[in-house]
Design an enzyme around this catalytic site. Structure first.
Site, PDB file in Angstrom:
ATOM      1  N   HIS A  21     -29.580   4.094  41.501  1.00 39.31           N
ATOM      2  CA  HIS A  21     -29.012   3.273  40.433  1.00 39.31           C
ATOM      3  C   HIS A  21     -27.624   2.759  40.813  1.00 39.31           C
ATOM      4  O   HIS A  21     -26.627   3.129  40.189  1.00 39.31           O
ATOM      5  CB  HIS A  21     -28.965   4.111  39.144  1.00 39.31           C
ATOM      6  CG  HIS A  21     -28.439   3.401  37.940  1.00 39.31           C
ATOM      7  ND1 HIS A  21     -28.549   2.039  37.751  1.00 39.31           N
ATOM      8  CD2 HIS A  21     -27.808   3.884  36.824  1.00 39.31           C
ATOM      9  CE1 HIS A  21     -27.995   1.713  36.594  1.00 39.31           C
ATOM     10  NE2 HIS A  21     -27.535   2.802  36.021  1.00 39.31           N
ATOM     11  N   CYS A  50     -24.598  -1.018  32.577  1.00 46.18           N
ATOM     12  CA  CYS A  50     -25.786  -0.862  33.427  1.00 46.18           C
ATOM     13  C   CYS A  50     -26.787  -2.005  33.250  1.00 46.18           C
ATOM     14  O   CYS A  50     -27.808  -2.042  33.932  1.00 46.18           O
ATOM     15  CB  CYS A  50     -26.444   0.487  33.173  1.00 46.18           C
ATOM     16  SG  CYS A  50     -25.346   1.861  33.593  1.00 46.18           S
TER      17      CYS A  50
END
Lengths: 137, 401
Positions: free
Chosen positions: B348, B82
């Protein structure tokens, strides 16, 4: 007479045949004492390359937990997952057993003890044995 | 003395679900918008870094070039969980610092669709017919759910609960207040995947995923892209006044990995590497947390945001619960955090996230954030975490002229 089924640990760091009962066994760095549960190439803490098996304590303290309600279809929910700091060193993740999966019943800092349970049986009848922790008095 | 580094173009696509477009469309839209924003062309870019967790192994950067300009420049395909987007930006910055380029393009993109909260781990895995130890732990079957959980909602839940164990005044309600805030913030952001306001009671009463994280405390999956054009201070001096006026200074760019800690054997530690990255970033920038006008941090789960208040020194040690209780990170508080809506509501798309939060902060520093503008913002910080782990922190400052 029926023979007792063959039993295997679900992971190789669980030892079922210790004299004092089931125990977790770490790879301990002979140079710095860092503990690991996986097969090692070298030490993540100091870089040394020699390890020895070390049995860990069977009691500990819950440092963190979660109650899992959503999981893959073949994983039974709810269950309590926890980070347990073992007495004498070593930190491990496992389920907390023998407790209601309810935030009112599981407490941070609770004392727990190692326990084992059968988590599956293969086509030859071999049982896989896993470890967890149960509330300790 | 090392040259300054600047953002002269920034863009992001709306985050959401775009089944009619592919990952190249998304990356190209962000890239072309960032070039336009910088009044630059692809021909001026000397390096290209493209972050995409799923498509980095498939030469996505070169596939993007075939849509926006095959100029033959070096391309870096970047993946770092991430932290992928921030790592792509940092890769582009390193090419500037190395003197190999004076202007570069960084793009972050992901197309996740409705893969579900647990991703591929949410699908049933077949049990083996016979038990044979395999892998580095000698396991005879998949152990997710048998030896605790290693999936994201549970890992970050336990990270938050460990903070609650060590500090007073932190519990389910404090974690839920984080999500209440970010959902409220997202209502002002036209680029956010969701823009719905929820009461604290609704957040706490939503479906429990992994206590204390309810569904409204978990980020969604989605599609999106973001891009920045970066250049050196020497190059900036040669550009048009309109570009210089809107330029945003990169006062710190830091990437860390997780140093050894004893608890690594249970789950990755997301705090130590964040603390280190923040300390390095403040030192690089010559600034401190009290100088920050806004922060975009990695709220993949509400429990994560709360512990990063302390990891980024936004609150006193042990004071994260009090920090949210007194509404300090709300947009009208002392340190606005995730005024974009954060990962929880803005969305996200993994590779895009670390670039999109630079876009967000840069847009505020330029005074161009519209309804969600933090008035007079001069300094902002961005933070991302990739579990495993990688942490990227950037500090941006408005140009002083």
């Amino acid at each position: 007479m029926t023979e007792a089924p063959r039993r295997v640990p679900v992971v190789d760091y669980l030892s079922l045949d210790g004299a004092g009962g089931p125990v977790l066994r770490a790879n301990a760095c002979t140079a710095c004492g860092a503990l690991f549960f996986d097969r090692r190439n070298a030490c993540a803490r100091c870089g040394a390359r020699e390890f020895e098996h070390r049995p860990l304590g069977t009691t500990g303290t819950v440092r963190a937990f979660t109650i899992v309600k959503r999981a893959a279809p073949n994983v039974p929910v709810p269950y309590v997952s926890a980070v347990v700091a073992l007495d004498g060193g070593g930190v491990v993740k496992a389920n907390i057993r023998d407790v209601e999966p309810d935030p009112a019943q599981v407490t941070l800092g609770m004392r727990v003890a190692l326990t084992t349970f059968t988590c599956g049986t293969d086509v030859e009848g071999t049982e896989a044995v896993a470890f967890g922790f149960a509330p300790a008095t | 003395m090392a040259d300054d580094l600047w953002i002269i173009g920034a863009s992001m696509t709306p985050f959401g679900r775009f089944p009619d477009r592919d990952v190249i469309d998304l990356a190209a839209t962000a890239a072309l918008d960032a070039l336009d924003d910088a009044s630059a062309t692809i021909a001026e870019m000397q390096t290209l870094a493209v972050g995409c967790l799923t498509e980095a192994p498939n030469m996505l950067g070169q596939r993007l070039q075939k849509q926006i300009g095959q100029t033959g420049i070096p391309v870096y395909n970047v993946a770092n969980a991430c932290a992928t987007g921030a790592t792509a930006v940092r890769t582009a910055l390193l090419t500037l610092k190395a003197g190999e380029a004076d202007m570069a393009l960084a793009v972050g993109v992901e197309q996740m669709g409705k893969m579900g909260l647990l991703g591929s781990a949410g699908r049933a895995r077949p049990e083996p017919a016979g038990y044979e130890p395999s892998g580095r732990y000698g396991s005879v079957m998949p152990v997710e759910g048998i030896l605790g959980t290693q999936l994201m909602p549970g890992v970050f839940a336990q990270a938050g609960m460990e903070y609650a164990y060590e500090h007073d005044g932190v519990g389910f309600e404090q974690f839920a207040k984080v999500a209440e805030k970010n959902h409220a913030h997202s209502a002002l952001n036209p680029l956010a995947q969701y823009r719905k306001v929820f009461s604290l009671e609704e957040v706490m009463g939503a479906e429990m995923v992994a206590y204390p994280n309810t569904l409204l405390m978990c980020c969604p999956t989605g599609d999106g892209a973001a891009a920045v054009v970066v250049c050196t201070g020497t190059k900036l001096k040669t550009l048009d006044p309109g570009v210089r006026r809107r330029a945003v200074k990169i006062s710190a760019s830091v990437l860390t990995s997780d140093p050894y800690v004893e608890s690594d054997t249970a789950q990755p530690d997301v705090s130590t590497l964040t603390k280190r990255a923040a300390a390095q970033a403040y030192e690089q920038a010559g600034l401190g947390p009290s100088d920050l006008d806004l922060v975009e941090l990695h709220d993949c789960f509400a429990t994560a945001e709360l512990i990063h208040y302390e990891n980024l020194q936004l609150c006193e040690p042990g004071g994260a619960g009090d920090f949210i209780d007194r509404r300090a990170p709300w947009r009208d508080g002392t340190t606005p955090v995730n005024v974009s809506g954060g990962l929880i509501s803005k969305g996200h798309p993994i590779g895009a996230t670390g670039v999109a939060n630079l876009y967000e902060v840069a847009t505020h520093l330029r005074g161009e954030a519209g309804d969600r503008q933090i008035e007079g913002a001069r300094v902002g910080l961005t933070h991302v975490i990739g579990l495993g782990s990688a942490c990227g922190v950037h500090i941006l400052e408005r140009a002083t002229s």
